[in-house]
Design a protein around this motif. Structure first.
Motif, short mmCIF file in Angstrom:
data_model
loop_
_atom_site.label_atom_id
_atom_site.label_comp_id
_atom_site.label_asym_id
_atom_site.label_seq_id
_atom_site.Cartn_x
_atom_site.Cartn_y
_atom_site.Cartn_z
N SER A 239 0.86 -1.18 0.00
CA SER A 239 0.00 0.00 0.00
C SER A 239 0.90 1.23 0.00
CB SER A 239 -0.89 0.00 1.24
OG SER A 239 -1.70 1.15 1.29
N ASN A 240 0.56 2.23 -0.84
CA ASN A 240 1.37 3.45 -0.98
C ASN A 240 2.81 3.12 -1.36
OD1 ASN A 240 -0.83 5.10 -0.09
ND2 ASN A 240 -0.34 4.56 2.01
N PHE A 241 2.95 2.12 -2.24
CA PHE A 241 4.29 1.67 -2.60
C PHE A 241 5.05 2.74 -3.38
CE2 PHE A 241 7.15 -1.10 -5.22
CZ PHE A 241 7.95 -1.49 -4.17
N VAL A 242 4.39 3.31 -4.38
CA VAL A 242 4.95 4.44 -5.12
C VAL A 242 3.86 5.48 -5.31
CG1 VAL A 242 6.69 3.08 -6.34
CG2 VAL A 242 4.43 3.33 -7.34
N VAL A 243 4.27 6.69 -5.58
CA VAL A 243 3.31 7.78 -5.78
C VAL A 243 2.42 7.46 -6.98
CG1 VAL A 243 3.02 10.23 -6.28
CG2 VAL A 243 4.88 9.45 -4.78
N GLY A 244 1.12 7.59 -6.82
CA GLY A 244 0.19 7.36 -7.91
C GLY A 244 -0.29 5.92 -8.02
N GLN A 245 0.25 5.02 -7.24
CA GLN A 245 -0.19 3.62 -7.26
C GLN A 245 -0.37 3.17 -5.83
OE1 GLN A 245 2.42 0.78 -9.13
NE2 GLN A 245 0.71 -0.49 -9.74
N ARG A 246 -1.61 3.16 -5.38
CA ARG A 246 -1.88 2.93 -3.97
C ARG A 246 -1.64 1.47 -3.57
NH1 ARG A 246 -4.05 6.53 -0.92
NH2 ARG A 246 -4.93 4.92 0.45
N ILE A 247 -2.05 0.52 -4.43
CA ILE A 247 -1.93 -0.88 -4.06
C ILE A 247 -1.27 -1.67 -5.18
CG2 ILE A 247 -3.19 -2.99 -3.50
CD1 ILE A 247 -5.31 -1.31 -2.18
N LEU A 248 -0.29 -2.46 -4.81
CA LEU A 248 0.39 -3.36 -5.74
C LEU A 248 0.36 -4.73 -5.09
CD1 LEU A 248 2.14 -3.57 -8.34
CD2 LEU A 248 4.13 -3.21 -6.87
N GLN A 249 -0.26 -5.71 -5.75
CA GLN A 249 -0.39 -7.03 -5.14
C GLN A 249 0.13 -8.12 -6.05
OE1 GLN A 249 -4.50 -8.03 -4.34
NE2 GLN A 249 -5.22 -6.88 -6.10
N GLY A 250 0.51 -9.23 -5.43
CA GLY A 250 1.06 -10.33 -6.21
C GLY A 250 1.85 -11.28 -5.32
N PHE A 251 2.88 -11.90 -5.91
CA PHE A 251 3.69 -12.89 -5.21
C PHE A 251 5.13 -12.42 -5.07
CE2 PHE A 251 0.09 -15.37 -6.48
CZ PHE A 251 -0.02 -16.37 -5.53
N ALA A 252 5.69 -12.70 -3.91
CA ALA A 252 7.12 -12.48 -3.67
C ALA A 252 7.78 -13.83 -3.50
CB ALA A 252 7.33 -11.63 -2.41
N VAL A 253 9.04 -13.93 -3.88
CA VAL A 253 9.79 -15.18 -3.73
C VAL A 253 11.15 -14.86 -3.11
CG1 VAL A 253 10.88 -17.11 -4.91
CG2 VAL A 253 8.63 -16.31 -5.66
N LYS A 254 11.37 -15.39 -1.91
CA LYS A 254 12.64 -15.24 -1.21
C LYS A 254 13.11 -13.79 -1.14
CE LYS A 254 14.10 -19.93 -2.28
NZ LYS A 254 15.10 -20.81 -2.93
N GLY A 255 12.18 -12.90 -0.83
CA GLY A 255 12.51 -11.50 -0.62
C GLY A 255 12.44 -10.63 -1.84
N GLU A 256 12.12 -11.19 -3.01
CA GLU A 256 12.08 -10.40 -4.24
C GLU A 256 10.64 -10.31 -4.75
OE1 GLU A 256 14.77 -11.86 -7.14
OE2 GLU A 256 16.54 -11.65 -5.85
N PHE A 257 10.27 -9.11 -5.14
CA PHE A 257 8.91 -8.85 -5.63
C PHE A 257 9.00 -8.08 -6.94
CE2 PHE A 257 4.38 -8.54 -4.51
CZ PHE A 257 3.94 -7.61 -5.44
N GLY A 258 8.59 -8.71 -8.03
CA GLY A 258 8.59 -8.04 -9.33
C GLY A 258 7.20 -7.51 -9.64
N SER A 259 7.12 -6.31 -10.17
CA SER A 259 5.82 -5.67 -10.39
C SER A 259 5.23 -5.95 -11.76
CB SER A 259 5.95 -4.16 -10.20
OG SER A 259 6.91 -3.63 -11.11
#
Length: 370
Positions: free
Chosen positions: A166-186
């Motif tokens: 939530s509030n990950f970057v300006v203009g994009q309130r929510i980014l959801q998905g899967f992370a693997v071993k500490g890495e999250f690709g958008s």
């Protein structure tokens, strides 16, 4: 690039929430273990065959004398809360507050380790959720001082599994998905690959645990039906019910809606023949399917009854079913089992501590008696 830098910041901040593992002795500092200590490897295969045990489980015996009090350590850290005393050793155990300078943990301790609660860091960041070996593990929420927030699953101190920012970057309130071993690709391609990688690890570990439970259920089902440890108790307490019935009732109410099969609805011969389909050389091998997000045609169990998001260990449902035999009812004898669904009601985010319960069984009616 900004998102990746923010993720790197997250990964640097998370281990900074240093936790202390103490064998408490009044006014004496005991040894500490950093949050980065490696945990035991996850179970990747069913455990070996176990000797028969009593059908009714018993509550765990207290690990020591239960007390409550305050302690001050030589480094000026303080603890106020519940603890257990075994001989000369004292362990934080139960509800308590540990203050180490500007860092504070408030929640539940288990044998000297963080179990669930809120950890506030010296930099203003905080984590609220589940721990294992004093590292973020299970479902948890990490909040930055600037308002950014991540809520999702963790494994051994790293983002791992489904979650959202939530509030990950300006203009994009929510980014959801899967992370693997500490890495999250958008990106979509990165997310598809992350989902596949996560499932390739999660699915075999989950199905191995559930398959072992099905084996045990079948092995211990008798003439009166399934053992109580695999059957959920009635909605209301009954006279003579086993000690853990109330606990199972409470755990189940948080993850799945009834009604549930009764022990007598599990046919002895039918469930044993059904579980034999787990053998690699079985003529009709069982089809094993995880419940994911929504109902699918091949799943008999209504996903709307599941109260917890899937793929998070707690509340996970697994279906076992026979493959189609070519026609409706073909090859099915009276009393045979066609499908079983087990749900993990344990609150622990690790399959090694799963408590699989029977929530659905599909069987042909038994042959009428003369």
């Amino acid at each position: 690039q900004a998102r990746r830098l923010a993720l790197l910041l997250l990964l640097r901040l998370a281990p900074a929430l240093s936790a202390r593992t103490r064998a408490l002795k009044p006014w004496v500092v005991a040894a500490s273990v950093p949050m980065g200590k490696k945990a035991a490897a996850a179970v990747a295969a069913p455990p070996p065959e176990e000797a028969p045990v009593e059908e009714e489980e018993q509550e765990e015996a207290p690990i020591g004398e239960e007390c409550e009090g305050e302690f001050v350590f030589q480094d000026a850290s303080t603890y106020n809360g519940q603890y257990v005393k075994t001989g000369q050793d004292v362990l934080m155990h139960g509800n308590g507050v540990l203050v180490s300078g500007p860092e504070i943990f408030e929640g539940i301790f288990e044998r000297g380790l963080y179990k669930t609660g809120r950890f506030s860091s010296c930099n203003g960041a905080s984590y609220k959720g589940s721990f294992r070996e004093n590292r973020f593990h299970g479902l948890g929420e990490y909040a930055w001082p600037d308002g950014r927030l991540y809520r999702g699953t963790w494994k051994d101190g790293k983002l791992h599994g489904r979650g959202f920012f939530s509030n990950f970057v300006v203009g994009q309130r929510i980014l959801q998905g899967f992370a693997v071993k500490g890495e999250f690709g958008s990106g979509p391609a990165e997310q598809e690959e992350a989902r596949k990688t996560f499932l390739a690890e999660y699915e075999p570990e989950c199905t191995a645990s559930a398959s072992h439970a099905l084996w045990e259920l079948a092995a211990k089902t008798g003439a009166n039906g399934a053992p109580r440890r695999f059957v959920l108790p009635a909605n209301k307490a009954e006279a003579g019910e086993p000690p853990l019935a109330a606990k199972d009732r409470s755990l189940a109410s948080a993850v799945v809606e009834g009604p549930f099969p009764e022990a007598s609805q599990v046919p002895k011969a039918g469930i044993k023949a059904f579980a034999a389909g787990l053998e690699p050389d079985a003529a009709r091998q069982l089809v094993v399917a995880l419940h994911l997000e929504t109902s699918r045609p091949e799943l008999r169990f209504d996903a709307a009854r599941l109260k917890q998001p899937q793929l998070q260990v707690v509340g996970q449902a697994v279906q076992f079913s026979l493959p189609a035999a070519g026609g409706a009812g073909e090859g099915e004898e009276p009393g045979s089992v066609r499908a079983v669904v087990l749900v993990n009601v344990s609150p622990d985010y690790e399959f090694a501590k799963a408590r699989w319960k029977l929530v659905y069984i599909e069987a042909t009616p038994p042959a009428p008696t003369e």
